[in-house]
Motif scaffolding. Structure first.
Motif, PDB file in Angstrom:
ATOM      1  N   CYS A  55       0.774  -1.118   0.032  1.00 50.68           N
ATOM      2  CA  CYS A  55       0.079   0.076  -0.037  1.00 50.68           C
ATOM      3  C   CYS A  55       0.854   1.270  -0.064  1.00 50.68           C
ATOM      4  N   GLY A  56       0.304   2.354  -0.546  1.00 51.43           N
ATOM      5  CA  GLY A  56       1.136   3.837  -0.466  1.00 51.43           C
ATOM      6  C   GLY A  56       0.628   4.303  -1.894  1.00 51.43           C
ATOM      7  N   PHE A  57       1.473   5.230  -2.156  1.00 51.53           N
ATOM      8  CA  PHE A  57       1.316   6.084  -3.465  1.00 51.53           C
ATOM      9  C   PHE A  57       2.321   5.271  -4.683  1.00 51.53           C
ATOM     10  N   ARG A  58       1.573   5.094  -5.529  1.00 51.79           N
ATOM     11  CA  ARG A  58       2.705   4.487  -6.760  1.00 51.79           C
ATOM     12  C   ARG A  58       2.973   5.806  -7.393  1.00 51.79           C
ATOM     13  N   GLY A  59       4.298   5.592  -8.031  1.00 52.96           N
ATOM     14  CA  GLY A  59       4.438   6.723  -8.773  1.00 52.96           C
ATOM     15  C   GLY A  59       5.860   6.647  -9.450  1.00 52.96           C
ATOM     16  N   LYS A  60       6.354   7.457 -10.145  1.00 49.46           N
ATOM     17  CA  LYS A  60       7.686   7.510 -10.871  1.00 49.46           C
ATOM     18  C   LYS A  60       8.543   8.816 -10.459  1.00 49.46           C
ATOM     19  N   ILE A  61       9.851   8.318 -10.234  1.00 54.82           N
ATOM     20  CA  ILE A  61      10.723   9.596  -9.913  1.00 54.82           C
ATOM     21  C   ILE A  61      11.180  10.379 -11.013  1.00 54.82           C
ATOM     22  N   THR A  62      10.697  11.599 -10.676  1.00 52.96           N
ATOM     23  CA  THR A  62      11.207  12.624 -11.939  1.00 52.96           C
ATOM     24  C   THR A  62      12.431  13.258 -11.730  1.00 52.96           C
ATOM     25  N   ARG A  63      12.788  13.658 -10.270  1.00 52.57           N
ATOM     26  CA  ARG A  63      13.971  14.307 -10.369  1.00 52.57           C
ATOM     27  C   ARG A  63      14.576  13.648  -8.768  1.00 52.57           C
ATOM     28  N   VAL A  64      15.664  13.800  -8.834  1.00 51.06           N
ATOM     29  CA  VAL A  64      16.601  13.364  -7.646  1.00 51.06           C
ATOM     30  C   VAL A  64      17.636  14.727  -7.307  1.00 51.06           C
ATOM     31  N   ILE A  65      17.524  15.005  -6.082  1.00 49.08           N
ATOM     32  CA  ILE A  65      18.492  16.054  -5.882  1.00 49.08           C
ATOM     33  C   ILE A  65      19.372  15.818  -4.821  1.00 49.08           C
ATOM     34  N   TYR A  66      20.653  15.855  -4.696  1.00 45.14           N
ATOM     35  CA  TYR A  66      21.581  15.399  -3.927  1.00 45.14           C
ATOM     36  C   TYR A  66      22.125  16.728  -2.954  1.00 45.14           C
ATOM     37  N   LEU A  67      21.879  16.285  -1.673  1.00 42.23           N
ATOM     38  CA  LEU A  67      22.277  17.626  -0.581  1.00 42.23           C
ATOM     39  C   LEU A  67      23.143  17.214   0.127  1.00 42.23           C
ATOM     40  N   ARG A  73      18.408   5.247  -6.622  1.00 43.51           N
ATOM     41  CA  ARG A  73      17.227   5.344  -7.337  1.00 43.51           C
ATOM     42  C   ARG A  73      17.585   6.522  -8.268  1.00 43.51           C
ATOM     43  N   ALA A  74      16.974   6.339  -9.437  1.00 41.01           N
ATOM     44  CA  ALA A  74      17.185   7.553 -10.453  1.00 41.01           C
ATOM     45  C   ALA A  74      15.995   7.953 -11.028  1.00 41.01           C
ATOM     46  N   PRO A  75      15.884   9.102 -11.709  1.00 38.49           N
ATOM     47  CA  PRO A  75      14.858   9.522 -12.514  1.00 38.49           C
ATOM     48  C   PRO A  75      14.077   8.411 -13.490  1.00 38.49           C
ATOM     49  N   GLY A  76      12.763   8.202 -13.256  1.00 40.25           N
ATOM     50  CA  GLY A  76      12.304   7.047 -14.174  1.00 40.25           C
ATOM     51  C   GLY A  76      12.194   5.768 -13.517  1.00 40.25           C
ATOM     52  N   ASP A  77      12.637   5.618 -12.196  1.00 39.98           N
ATOM     53  CA  ASP A  77      12.536   4.523 -11.520  1.00 39.98           C
ATOM     54  C   ASP A  77      10.770   4.534 -10.903  1.00 39.98           C
ATOM     55  N   GLU A  78      10.296   3.146 -11.055  1.00 41.20           N
ATOM     56  CA  GLU A  78       9.065   3.031 -10.259  1.00 41.20           C
ATOM     57  C   GLU A  78       9.198   2.814  -8.863  1.00 41.20           C
ATOM     58  N   VAL A  79       8.316   3.599  -8.155  1.00 42.48           N
ATOM     59  CA  VAL A  79       8.632   3.261  -6.804  1.00 42.48           C
ATOM     60  C   VAL A  79       7.174   3.602  -6.037  1.00 42.48           C
ATOM     61  N   THR A  80       7.115   3.057  -4.789  1.00 42.69           N
ATOM     62  CA  THR A  80       5.804   3.228  -3.990  1.00 42.69           C
ATOM     63  C   THR A  80       6.340   4.027  -2.616  1.00 42.69           C
ATOM     64  N   LEU A  81       5.408   5.092  -2.444  1.00 41.66           N
ATOM     65  CA  LEU A  81       5.831   5.849  -1.301  1.00 41.66           C
ATOM     66  C   LEU A  81       4.798   5.268  -0.228  1.00 41.66           C
ATOM     67  N   THR A  82       5.747   4.978   0.860  1.00 41.54           N
ATOM     68  CA  THR A  82       4.585   4.651   2.287  1.00 41.54           C
ATOM     69  C   THR A  82       4.855   5.520   3.165  1.00 41.54           C
ATOM     70  N   TYR A  83       3.985   5.514   4.215  1.00 43.60           N
ATOM     71  CA  TYR A  83       4.184   6.396   5.543  1.00 43.60           C
ATOM     72  C   TYR A  83       3.369   5.797   6.537  1.00 43.60           C
TER      73      TYR A  83
END
Lengths: 296, 361
Positions: free
Chosen positions: B300-312, B340-350
């Motif tokens: 369960c969670g939000f399925r989605g695709k990474i669009t950007r990754v910012i390294y801080l 993980r890189a932009p374009g990867d399919e991920v699920t966000l959980t909380y």
């Protein structure tokens, strides 16, 4: 070789030449003429004899021979009187202008322009005409006296005209814009948060004024004082119109020597003495204020 | 805790140049406890500075009461109030030495030269500026001037110290250092501080209590943790920290559990007390740090695709576009081994208790 450096120097030189010539011919040269004339012998019918002559100064300071040139302490007295009237003028304009400058500096920029214009308005009319208007105001049957009489505040006309009071009033009137402008610049630049900080730290209005506001606006006070004091010492128009015999000032004396008595060397000597005294007073005043400002 | 300052129903209306009126303070109630560090936080024009200036006495309230230690100070002129201010511009007297600046409040109160010297020296020592007493303010750096302003305000030990965005002119490094020092100084002195800022990080770092203001009113008042974790309104949630907002409709409420549905049909589980009922609209907040990036096949969670990754450095920011559409989500996680890189399919959980409903206004 016209390197950029020398070209820059040439450019600067070109810019400074006109002003150097202007000051040299129209300022330094006349000054030199006056200083030289003050050490020459007056000609019998005006003009000068090219002969070293120190009695011009002797007549002022007391080494006159009593035959050719007579020592008159009245000259020094008039000089002192002129200085004191000039100081009074400075104080009067300062006291009058400071609160007004403060008030105007708190108005919106649009109203500030209006009031600055109003303050320069007197310049649009000839000085002599404006002084004659004061004559009408101050004379025994003038506007001031008839108003006061009418209100029953006085029982007989005040004798103001042709006294030193009239001279100081007239001079203050003429000099107000000159005092106002530097004061206004200084007070307008004053950071309001300084006054708030002073109040926040427990200082009442009087303490805030003397401990913060006055010292912070000192450049304007000094500037205004200098600009008013110098022309006031040598002013001869105002005492001419409003001063009468009692209000004679050193400026009138110089004018008389040059135009009526035709004793140019003595007039020159008087001028040189005025210049020296004014310079001395200014040096003491400014250095003391600067030192005080640094110490406090 | 005894209150040192009580503000009741403070109102202050200004005229606008266009001839209208605007309420800078519109019925503000505020209590400040003894030895409390209270921050007034809000965007410019929210009334925080007007409130501060009313307490110091530079503004008069149109109505309302102002009590310091139980005494009404509402009509007292600024110079009589036992309250001192650190100004945003520092407002140091440039014609006086540092020592005379610091001793100013003692000087006008008529203290002896000896006393002035000793107390000013102590105050300068507290702010870490011993030995600069004979210098002029113009010879100091911005950070040092700031400290002089602080020393000047605390030398007479006011009941309450007001600080009007005092750190805003300093660079980031120095500002962070001063935040810690200010807090330490406040506990050492035992004086209540009222601190005005528009910088949420500053507010979170130093305050015992944050008062979030908006449009002349208090939007929320509470400890930094509560303000951050449980923002009352959408405004507070967005003003303090980064945030992910979901416009939802309540699907069902059962015990402490709430199910909300976004417009796109994503289910969000919440775990908190609520007065909301089925069918109500609700705005849900999930902080970026409360979302975890999991592999796509997680349950369960939000399925989605990474669009950007910012390294801080220590943190990674992921921007994730939900598969069902809607606004991009921000996830902040600690840098770890995962690449993980932009374009990867991920699920966000909380965790459901980390999702929170805010009022919409």
């Amino acid at each position: 070789m016209a390197t950029p450096h020398t070209r820059e120097r040439l450019f600067l030189f070109g810019l400074l030449t006109p002003v150097t010539l202007l000051l040299g011919i129209f300022f330094l040269l006349p000054l030199a003429v006056i200083v030289i004339y003050s050490w020459l012998m007056p000609g019998l019918y005006g003009g000068v004899e090219w002969e070293f002559y120190h009695w011009n100064y002797g007549r002022l300071f007391g080494w006159a021979d009593g035959v050719m040139e007579i020592y008159e302490p009245i000259y020094l007295k008039i000089l002192l009187r002129s200085l004191s009237l000039a100081i009074l003028t400075v104080l009067l304009t300062l006291v009058l202008c400071y609160p007004v400058a403060f008030w105007i500096s708190r108005l919106s920029p649009r109203w500030q322009v209006v009031f600055l214009f109003l303050i320069t308005l007197p310049f649009f009319t000839s000085l002599v005409v404006r002084l004659y208007a004061w004559l009408l105001i101050l004379k025994p049957s003038g506007v001031l006296n008839s108003t006061l009489l009418g209100m029953g505040l006085i029982s007989e006309p005040l004798e103001i005209l042709f006294t030193r009071t009239a001279v100081v009033i007239g001079m203050a009137y003429v000099m107000i814009p000159f005092m106002f402008m530097p004061l206004f610049a200084s007070i307008g630049n004053l950071d309001r948060s300084l006054l708030e900080a002073s109040s926040d730290l427990g200082a009442g209005r009087v303490q805030t004024f003397f401990k913060v506001m006055l010292p912070q606006t000192m450049p304007g006070v000094i500037g205004g004082s200098v600009i008013v004091f110098i022309p006031s010492v040598g002013n001869f128009v105002v005492p001419d119109v409003l001063g009468g015999a009692k209000g004679l000032m050193i400026g009138n004396l110089v004018e008389q020597q040059f135009l009526s008595a035709r004793n140019w060397p003595f007039g020159s000597a008087l001028s040189v003495v005025i210049m020296a005294v004014v310079l001395g007073v200014m040096l003491i005043y400014v250095t003391r204020l600067v030192r005080e400002g640094r110490a406090s | 805790m005894t209150q040192i300052l009580e503000v009741r129903g403070a109102r202050r209306v200004f005229k606008t140049p266009e001839g209208g009126t605007v309420a800078a303070l519109d019925g503000v109630d505020l209590d400040v406890g003894q030895n409390e560090f209270v921050t007034l936080l809000g965007p410019s024009g929210c009334g925080k500075t007007t409130l501060l200036r009313s307490i110091s006495g530079f503004e008069q309230l149109d109505s309302g009461a102002l009590m310091l230690e139980g005494k009404d100070i509402g009509r007292m002129p600024a110079f009589r109030r036992p309250v001192n201010t650190v100004f945003q511009s520092y407002a140091l007297f440039s014609h006086m030495t540092v020592e005379r600046n610091v001793a100013y409040s003692l000087e006008v109160a008529g203290a002896s030269k000896q006393e002035q010297k000793i107390l000013a020296g102590e105050a300068l020592e507290m702010v870490g500026l011993s030995g600069t007493g004979s210098r002029m303010p113009s010879q100091l750096s911005g950070g040092q001037r700031q400290r002089v302003a602080l020393a000047r305000a605390i030398v007479a030990r006011p009941k309450l110290l007001l600080l009007d965005e005092p750190l805003s002119a300093l660079d980031r490094r120095l500002r962070q250092k001063m935040q810690i020092e200010l807090k330490a100084l406040q506990s050492e002195l035992g004086i209540a501080f009222v601190f005005v800022t528009h910088d949420q990080e500053e507010a979170l770092t130093m305050s015992d209590r944050i008062v979030v203001m908006r449009g002349g009113q208090i939007e929320q008042c509470g400890a930094p943790r509560d303000i951050f974790r449980k923002p009352r309104t959408k405004f507070v949630a967005e003003f303090i920290g980064d945030t992910n907002l979901f416009e939802t409709t309540i699907e069902c409420v059962h015990g402490g559990r709430i199910l909300a549905l976004t417009r796109e049909g994503t289910k969000i589980w919440l775990s908190e007390e609520t007065k909301l009922a089925k069918g109500d609209a609700a705005t849900v907040v999930i902080r970026p740090t409360d979302l975890q990036v999991q592999d796509a096949h997680s349950s369960c969670g939000f399925r989605g695709k990474i669009t950007r990754v910012i390294y801080l450095g220590t943190d990674l920011h992921y921007y994730v576009q939900p598969a069902v559409g809607g606004q991009e989500l921000l996830v902040v996680s600690r840098t770890d081994g995962s690449r993980r890189a932009p374009g990867d399919e991920v699920t966000l959980t909380y965790r459901p208790e980390r999702a929170h409903v805010v009022e919409d206004c």
